[in-house]
Motif scaffolding. Structure first.
Motif, PDB file in Angstrom:
ATOM      1  N   MET A 185     -21.148  15.907  -8.092  1.00 56.04           N
ATOM      2  CA  MET A 185     -20.412  14.315  -8.067  1.00 56.04           C
ATOM      3  C   MET A 185     -20.554  14.262 -10.040  1.00 56.04           C
ATOM      4  N   THR A 186     -20.205  12.588 -10.440  1.00 56.65           N
ATOM      5  CA  THR A 186     -20.041  12.851 -11.917  1.00 56.65           C
ATOM      6  C   THR A 186     -21.483  11.195 -11.917  1.00 56.65           C
ATOM      7  N   PRO A 187     -21.380  11.009 -12.984  1.00 57.41           N
ATOM      8  CA  PRO A 187     -22.212   9.502 -12.827  1.00 57.41           C
ATOM      9  C   PRO A 187     -21.462   8.805 -12.680  1.00 57.41           C
ATOM     10  N   PHE A 188     -20.263   8.182 -12.898  1.00 57.21           N
ATOM     11  CA  PHE A 188     -19.095   7.480 -13.202  1.00 57.21           C
ATOM     12  C   PHE A 188     -18.399   7.053 -11.136  1.00 57.21           C
ATOM     13  N   GLU A 189     -18.715   8.247 -10.803  1.00 52.25           N
ATOM     14  CA  GLU A 189     -18.688   8.462  -9.444  1.00 52.25           C
ATOM     15  C   GLU A 189     -19.559   8.192  -8.595  1.00 52.25           C
ATOM     16  N   VAL A 190     -20.727   8.561  -9.082  1.00 52.40           N
ATOM     17  CA  VAL A 190     -21.782   8.272  -8.342  1.00 52.40           C
ATOM     18  C   VAL A 190     -21.810   6.636  -8.346  1.00 52.40           C
ATOM     19  N   VAL A 191     -21.586   6.131  -9.919  1.00 47.14           N
ATOM     20  CA  VAL A 191     -21.822   5.105  -9.714  1.00 47.14           C
ATOM     21  C   VAL A 191     -21.035   3.829  -8.973  1.00 47.14           C
ATOM     22  N   ALA A 192     -19.495   3.895  -8.885  1.00 45.00           N
ATOM     23  CA  ALA A 192     -18.415   3.768  -8.196  1.00 45.00           C
ATOM     24  C   ALA A 192     -19.015   3.623  -6.661  1.00 45.00           C
ATOM     25  N   ILE A 193     -19.591   4.948  -6.257  1.00 41.69           N
ATOM     26  CA  ILE A 193     -19.474   4.789  -4.675  1.00 41.69           C
ATOM     27  C   ILE A 193     -20.320   3.864  -4.601  1.00 41.69           C
ATOM     28  N   LEU A 194     -21.410   3.720  -5.408  1.00 41.81           N
ATOM     29  CA  LEU A 194     -22.576   3.219  -5.309  1.00 41.81           C
ATOM     30  C   LEU A 194     -21.803   1.523  -4.956  1.00 41.81           C
ATOM     31  N   PHE A 195     -21.314   1.555  -5.615  1.00 46.35           N
ATOM     32  CA  PHE A 195     -20.951  -0.164  -5.934  1.00 46.35           C
ATOM     33  C   PHE A 195     -20.489  -0.380  -4.975  1.00 46.35           C
ATOM     34  N   ALA A 196     -19.034   0.234  -4.591  1.00 47.54           N
ATOM     35  CA  ALA A 196     -18.093   0.634  -3.539  1.00 47.54           C
ATOM     36  C   ALA A 196     -19.254   0.595  -1.846  1.00 47.54           C
ATOM     37  N   GLY A 197     -20.369   0.922  -1.756  1.00 49.05           N
ATOM     38  CA  GLY A 197     -21.637   0.965  -0.851  1.00 49.05           C
ATOM     39  C   GLY A 197     -21.834  -0.403  -0.339  1.00 49.05           C
ATOM     40  N   CYS A 198     -21.843  -1.179  -1.612  1.00 49.86           N
ATOM     41  CA  CYS A 198     -22.878  -2.284  -1.723  1.00 49.86           C
ATOM     42  C   CYS A 198     -22.017  -3.514  -1.264  1.00 49.86           C
ATOM     43  N   ALA A 199     -20.465  -3.361  -2.261  1.00 50.47           N
ATOM     44  CA  ALA A 199     -19.868  -4.421  -1.169  1.00 50.47           C
ATOM     45  C   ALA A 199     -19.183  -4.197   0.066  1.00 50.47           C
ATOM     46  N   ALA A 200     -19.508  -2.486   0.457  1.00 53.31           N
ATOM     47  CA  ALA A 200     -18.741  -2.840   1.842  1.00 53.31           C
ATOM     48  C   ALA A 200     -19.990  -2.923   2.779  1.00 53.31           C
ATOM     49  N   GLY A 201     -21.541  -3.029   2.468  1.00 56.00           N
ATOM     50  CA  GLY A 201     -22.433  -3.262   3.211  1.00 56.00           C
ATOM     51  C   GLY A 201     -22.606  -5.050   3.587  1.00 56.00           C
ATOM     52  N   ALA A 202     -22.324  -5.792   2.513  1.00 59.89           N
ATOM     53  CA  ALA A 202     -21.752  -7.522   2.003  1.00 59.89           C
ATOM     54  C   ALA A 202     -21.060  -7.476   3.220  1.00 59.89           C
ATOM     55  N   ILE A 203     -19.762  -7.008   2.715  1.00 61.17           N
ATOM     56  CA  ILE A 203     -18.980  -7.614   3.772  1.00 61.17           C
ATOM     57  C   ILE A 203     -18.588  -7.453   4.941  1.00 61.17           C
ATOM     58  N   ASN A 204     -19.132  -5.946   5.565  1.00 65.49           N
ATOM     59  CA  ASN A 204     -19.834  -5.754   7.115  1.00 65.49           C
ATOM     60  C   ASN A 204     -20.480  -6.424   7.486  1.00 65.49           C
ATOM     61  N   ALA A 205     -21.423  -7.179   6.809  1.00 67.96           N
ATOM     62  CA  ALA A 205     -22.762  -7.941   7.375  1.00 67.96           C
ATOM     63  C   ALA A 205     -22.140  -9.267   7.917  1.00 67.96           C
ATOM     64  N   VAL A 206     -20.815  -9.239   6.464  1.00 68.25           N
ATOM     65  CA  VAL A 206     -20.004 -10.934   7.114  1.00 68.25           C
ATOM     66  C   VAL A 206     -19.857 -11.461   7.789  1.00 68.25           C
ATOM     67  N   VAL A 207     -18.377 -10.040   8.057  1.00 67.02           N
ATOM     68  CA  VAL A 207     -17.102  -9.789   8.404  1.00 67.02           C
ATOM     69  C   VAL A 207     -17.414  -8.336   9.233  1.00 67.02           C
ATOM     70  N   GLY A 208     -16.828  -7.941   8.190  1.00 64.57           N
ATOM     71  CA  GLY A 208     -16.908  -6.091   8.726  1.00 64.57           C
ATOM     72  C   GLY A 208     -15.306  -5.607   7.901  1.00 64.57           C
ATOM     73  N   SER A 209     -14.985  -5.076   7.657  1.00 67.67           N
ATOM     74  CA  SER A 209     -13.991  -4.254   7.269  1.00 67.67           C
ATOM     75  C   SER A 209     -14.304  -3.549   5.932  1.00 67.67           C
ATOM     76  N   GLY A 210     -15.524  -3.634   5.444  1.00 66.42           N
ATOM     77  CA  GLY A 210     -16.094  -2.918   4.518  1.00 66.42           C
ATOM     78  C   GLY A 210     -15.663  -1.518   4.206  1.00 66.42           C
ATOM     79  N   THR A 211     -15.237  -0.496   5.198  1.00 63.97           N
ATOM     80  CA  THR A 211     -14.280   0.750   5.559  1.00 63.97           C
ATOM     81  C   THR A 211     -13.336   1.193   4.772  1.00 63.97           C
ATOM     82  N   LEU A 212     -12.547  -0.203   4.519  1.00 64.37           N
ATOM     83  CA  LEU A 212     -11.720  -0.657   3.477  1.00 64.37           C
ATOM     84  C   LEU A 212     -11.433  -0.410   2.614  1.00 64.37           C
ATOM     85  N   ILE A 213     -12.979  -0.944   1.585  1.00 58.26           N
ATOM     86  CA  ILE A 213     -13.242  -0.103   0.500  1.00 58.26           C
ATOM     87  C   ILE A 213     -13.771   0.872  -0.204  1.00 58.26           C
ATOM     88  N   THR A 214     -14.914   1.341   1.120  1.00 60.44           N
ATOM     89  CA  THR A 214     -15.862   2.685   1.118  1.00 60.44           C
ATOM     90  C   THR A 214     -14.644   3.849   0.879  1.00 60.44           C
TER      91      THR A 214
END
Length: 254
Positions: A1-30
């Motif tokens: 993975m390139t550094p850009f891909e790592v950062v993008a996937i990291l942020f996607a994982g963070c967003a998914a984790g937050a959405i999953n805790a509140v609602v669910g559907s984080g998979t639609l981001i990651t």
């Protein structure tokens, strides 16, 4: 993975984790993020499931105070999620995706509808239960098989699993929405963990992707739990409906 891909996937994982805790559907981001970076669909789905397990655990821990007194409920409903997840993970590995994917939009749409009408139905259920001298703790006979079917769905793909779980819990069980959210987080954790164990044993996991997602989802899970626990029921229900509609549109467009 390139550094850009790592950062993008990291942020996607963070967003998914937050959405999953509140609602669910984080998979639609990651999941779409992984596909955009060229990860094959099945590998993306498998790696996504494995990577989001720590975030689901993080969100469940964040809601631990709302789990007070729910041990009997979780002991009853937990096995349904476990069995369903094992079946769903097997379906992903052994069956073509077209047959099951065809009903996903319908399931998500039904979940949104149930969340909208949930308060009225719940009040009716509570009134009937009170007239019989008690309020149901585990719900009607249909709740267990419904949780089982959602476990199958979650083990197979899992997008909007949280919306559907919240809808079933809100209709079938008399309790506050925040406590339903805590129950949803534990049941989702069971589903994701079982599916992840199956995938680790027999599927091709991209461990670099899963690792980056895991770090992001843990951070997001704590952020989501902190924000979600402070939302009043009406606002939380609105968030669930919005995320559910977005999930439905994303699935229909896809």
């Amino acid at each position: 993975m390139t550094p850009f891909e790592v950062v993008a996937i990291l942020f996607a994982g963070c967003a998914a984790g937050a959405i999953n805790a509140v609602v669910g559907s984080g998979t639609l981001i990651t999941f779409p993020t992984l596909l955009a970076f060229g990860v094959p669909p099945v590998t993306a789905n498998v790696s996504n499931t494995v990577g989001l397990v720590p975030g689901t655990l993080s969100g469940a821990i964040g809601y631990r105070s709302e789990l007070g007194g729910q041990r009997p409920r979780l002991l009853r409903l937990g096995p349904a999620s476990l069995i369903g997840a094992a079946i769903g993970a097997g379906l992903l590995l052994w069956l073509p995706s077209s047959a099951f994917d065809a009903i996903v939009p319908a399931l998500v749409g039904l979940g949104v509808l149930l969340v909208v009408i949930g308060p009225r139905v719940q009040r009716s259920v509570a009134a009937r239960a009170e007239s019989r001298g008690g309020i149901p703790d585990h719900g009607g006979w249909w709740v267990w098989p419904a949780i089982l079917l959602l476990g199958v769905y979650g083990g197979y793909f899992g997008a909007a699993q949280g919306v559907l779980l919240t809808a079933v819990l809100g209709i079938g069980l008399v309790d506050t929405l925040q406590r339903h959210n805590a129950t949803k987080n534990v049941l989702s954790l069971i589903v994701n963990t079982v599916a992840a164990l199956v995938f680790i044993a027999v599927a091709d996991v991209d461990w670099a992707v899963a690792g980056v997602l895991a770090v992001g989802s843990v951070i997001g899970g704590q952020l989501g739990a902190t924000v979600g626990r402070r939302l009043p029921p009406a606002v939380l229900r609105g968030v669930i409906v919005v995320v559910g509609v977005v999930a439905l549109l994303a699935l229909l467009v896809d």
